[in-house]
Design an enzyme around this catalytic site. Structure first.
Site, PDB file in Angstrom:
ATOM      1  N   ARG A   7      63.507   2.359  10.049  1.00  0.00           N
ATOM      2  CA  ARG A   7      63.129   3.494  10.900  1.00  0.00           C
ATOM      3  C   ARG A   7      63.111   4.774  10.066  1.00  0.00           C
ATOM      4  O   ARG A   7      62.223   5.608  10.187  1.00  0.00           O
ATOM      5  CB  ARG A   7      64.088   3.650  12.095  1.00  0.00           C
ATOM      6  CG  ARG A   7      63.827   4.953  12.856  1.00  0.00           C
ATOM      7  CD  ARG A   7      64.496   5.096  14.219  1.00  0.00           C
ATOM      8  NE  ARG A   7      65.717   4.359  14.412  1.00  0.00           N
ATOM      9  CZ  ARG A   7      66.896   4.679  13.889  1.00  0.00           C
ATOM     10  NH1 ARG A   7      67.015   5.755  13.115  1.00  0.00           N
ATOM     11  NH2 ARG A   7      67.952   3.933  14.107  1.00  0.00           N
ATOM     12  N   TYR A  13      43.631  18.572  24.900  1.00  0.00           N
ATOM     13  CA  TYR A  13      43.631  17.126  25.159  1.00  0.00           C
ATOM     14  C   TYR A  13      44.544  16.823  26.362  1.00  0.00           C
ATOM     15  O   TYR A  13      45.674  17.325  26.425  1.00  0.00           O
ATOM     16  CB  TYR A  13      44.129  16.394  23.909  1.00  0.00           C
ATOM     17  CG  TYR A  13      44.312  14.909  24.114  1.00  0.00           C
ATOM     18  CD1 TYR A  13      43.214  14.060  24.239  1.00  0.00           C
ATOM     19  CD2 TYR A  13      45.577  14.351  24.208  1.00  0.00           C
ATOM     20  CE1 TYR A  13      43.373  12.703  24.452  1.00  0.00           C
ATOM     21  CE2 TYR A  13      45.746  12.987  24.412  1.00  0.00           C
ATOM     22  CZ  TYR A  13      44.640  12.180  24.535  1.00  0.00           C
ATOM     23  OH  TYR A  13      44.803  10.839  24.752  1.00  0.00           O
ATOM     24  N   ASP A  51      45.484  20.527  16.248  1.00  0.00           N
ATOM     25  CA  ASP A  51      45.162  19.111  16.460  1.00  0.00           C
ATOM     26  C   ASP A  51      43.789  18.901  15.832  1.00  0.00           C
ATOM     27  O   ASP A  51      42.771  19.335  16.362  1.00  0.00           O
ATOM     28  CB  ASP A  51      45.151  18.801  17.966  1.00  0.00           C
ATOM     29  CG  ASP A  51      44.872  17.324  18.257  1.00  0.00           C
ATOM     30  OD1 ASP A  51      44.255  16.665  17.395  1.00  0.00           O
ATOM     31  OD2 ASP A  51      45.256  16.844  19.336  1.00  0.00           O
ATOM     32  N   LYS A  69      41.799   7.609  16.018  1.00  0.00           N
ATOM     33  CA  LYS A  69      40.387   7.969  16.045  1.00  0.00           C
ATOM     34  C   LYS A  69      39.778   7.849  14.638  1.00  0.00           C
ATOM     35  O   LYS A  69      39.648   6.762  14.142  1.00  0.00           O
ATOM     36  CB  LYS A  69      40.225   9.363  16.647  1.00  0.00           C
ATOM     37  CG  LYS A  69      41.101   9.617  17.902  1.00  0.00           C
ATOM     38  CD  LYS A  69      40.695   8.824  19.121  1.00  0.00           C
ATOM     39  CE  LYS A  69      41.716   8.834  20.253  1.00  0.00           C
ATOM     40  NZ  LYS A  69      42.148  10.147  20.712  1.00  0.00           N
TER      41      LYS A  69
HETATM   42  C1  LIG Z   1      43.355  10.640  21.405  1.00  0.00           C
HETATM   43  C2  LIG Z   1      43.821  12.001  21.147  1.00  0.00           C
HETATM   44  C3  LIG Z   1      45.196  12.317  21.130  1.00  0.00           C
HETATM   45  C4  LIG Z   1      46.258  11.304  21.472  1.00  0.00           C
HETATM   46  O1  LIG Z   1      46.329  10.289  20.531  1.00  0.00           O
HETATM   47  P1  LIG Z   1      46.888   8.826  20.855  1.00  0.00           P
HETATM   48  O2  LIG Z   1      46.802   8.140  19.545  1.00  0.00           O
HETATM   49  O3  LIG Z   1      45.985   8.253  21.907  1.00  0.00           O
HETATM   50  O4  LIG Z   1      48.283   8.983  21.357  1.00  0.00           O
HETATM   51  C5  LIG Z   1      45.554  13.617  20.836  1.00  0.00           C
HETATM   52  N1  LIG Z   1      44.639  14.573  20.583  1.00  0.00           N
HETATM   53  C6  LIG Z   1      43.320  14.319  20.613  1.00  0.00           C
HETATM   54  C7  LIG Z   1      42.357  15.424  20.333  1.00  0.00           C
HETATM   55  C8  LIG Z   1      42.853  13.034  20.896  1.00  0.00           C
HETATM   56  O5  LIG Z   1      41.546  12.796  20.938  1.00  0.00           O
END
Ligand SMILES: *Cc1c(COP(=O)(O)O)cnc(C)c1O
Length: 406
Positions: free
Chosen positions: A45, A97, A169, A194
């Protein structure tokens, strides 16, 4: 040396065996020679060599100091929010988001952390929302799904002057196009699910910090609360990042061609793509990113949920699914999917009208993607014409639709 070359060769060759791919250390613990005497790892961890290779890779990718890998993008966002204390305030982009909004409102508000949401495309709105308690400014650029652009440098200057952190982000742009830490941000988060992963096969998140102090804090919360990324998933993310620049180049080229095509189609109303000169954030996007990304949104002239549903269920290559940034092209209908829980009036005010559709251009050939969109849009127009020409029986239904539009 160019960025891609440097990136590919910063992934270490295994010193023990010469393995050219980072080994997957599928282990929970590490044998110690004497209590506290180890080879740099004691418990997985706290640290795992596969995850460590990924963490130094993302730190380099974002030109930051420390990288930390989490079990999801939301776990990464959560680690940043844990930097705050009761009474601290956050200023966040208004079309944040949805999962981050839920985290702020339904998890952290009850611990006394208050978030104000403003349109960050105008930095003055951020200035006006600042209070002595503001500790963190949170932006996304481009945003989802109307791809609004915020000037990272301008917001970073405000954050610096007022002694708060700026976290970006960077999921939609990816570090192949945009490096917020170079523009003055303190922290960057990613949903690695993504573009970093890039193959729609892993849920992951990362935080990269601009300095050692923030890095130490994030690493502390990573270990103390434990939402770490496993070794196989870390390996998948490394594997994805190896082709990030190549993929994003193609995603962006297709998205740009798709945006131009959509603008020319008679069934389409508005097209949202920062690469279009008509996009309000175009010049800022051009100045702070090396490309405009793989996401395109658009609305239909027939602005109804029915028309959007007909469209998103008649594409063949664009698969109907949430998420983005993978090999296969995806289509989604925010009003019925990602933005369903937002009240209709609020949703529409943010530009997410009933017919708004979001596309994530995958890595299929651009011409095939455009052809797929063309047939789906053409069939919408054909259906509409047929409905208009249908005699008496269809008349009442036509009237009903007209009322809804009004
Ligand atoms: C998908 C997404 C998240 C969250 O990510 P997860 O891997 O689904 O927890 C956060 N910010 C943006 C802009 C996203 O597209």
């Amino acid at each position: 040396m160019q960025a891609t070359t440097q990136l590919i060769h910063s992934i270490p060759v295994d010193p023990l065996t010469g393995a050219i791919s980072v080994p997957i250390y599928q282990t929970s613990t590490f044998v110690q020679e004497a209590p506290g005497v180890n080879k740099g790892y004691d418990y997985a961890r706290s640290g795992n060599p596969t995850r460590a290779a990924l963490e130094s890779l993302v730190a380099q990718l974002e030109n930051g100091h420390t990288g930390a890998a989490f079990a999801s993008g939301l776990a990464a966002i959560d680690a940043v929010v844990k930097l705050l204390e009761t009474g601290d305030e956050v200023i966040a982009v208004d079309d944040i988001y949805g999962g981050a909004f839920r985290l702020f409102e339904q998890v952290y508000r009850k611990f006394g952390i208050n978030v104000t949401y403003v349109d960050t495309t105008n930095p003055e709105n951020v200035l006006n929302a600042l209070t002595p308690k503001t500790k963190l400014i949170w932006i996304e650029t481009p945003t989802n799904p109307t791809l609004k652009i915020t000037d990272i440098k301008a917001i970073a200057a405000i954050a610096k002057e007022h002694g708060c952190w700026l976290c970006v982000d960077n999921t939609f742009a990816s570090p192949a196009l945009q490096k917020p830490l170079e523009l003055g941000a303190d922290l960057v988060v990613h949903s690695g699910t993504k573009y970093l992963g890039g193959h729609s096969d892993v849920i992951a998140g990362v935080v990269v910090t601009a300095n050692a102090d923030l890095g130490q804090k994030i690493r502390f919360y990573q270990n103390a609360t434990g939402a770490v990324l496993g070794p196989v998933d870390s390996w998948l993310l490394i594997r994805g990042i190896e082709t990030l620049h190549l993929r994003v180049r193609q995603h962006s080229a297709s998205a740009r061609a798709i945006a131009a095509f959509l603008q020319s189609h008679p069934a389409v109303d508005k097209v949202y793509y920062p690469g279009l000169a008509t996009h309000p954030g175009h010049s800022i996007a051009a100045s702070q990113s090396r490309g405009f990304g793989g996401i395109v949104s658009f609305s239909l002239k027939e602005d109804t949920q029915e028309a959007a549903t007909a469209f998103v269920t008649s594409t063949h290559l664009f698969k109907l699914a949430e998420s983005l940034g993978g090999i296969k092209s995806l289509v989604s209908h925010p009003a019925q999917m990602t933005h369903k829980s937002i009240p209709a009036e609020k949703r529409k005010a943010a530009g997410v009208v009933d017919s708004l559709v979001r596309l994530s251009a995958g890595l299929e050939d651009t011409e095939d993607l455009i052809e797929d969109l063309r047939q789906a849009l053409d069939s919408l127009l054909a259906k509409k014409t047929a409905a208009e020409q249908r005699p008496t029986a269809a008349a009442p239904q036509k009237k009903a639709v007209a009322e809804v539009v009004v």
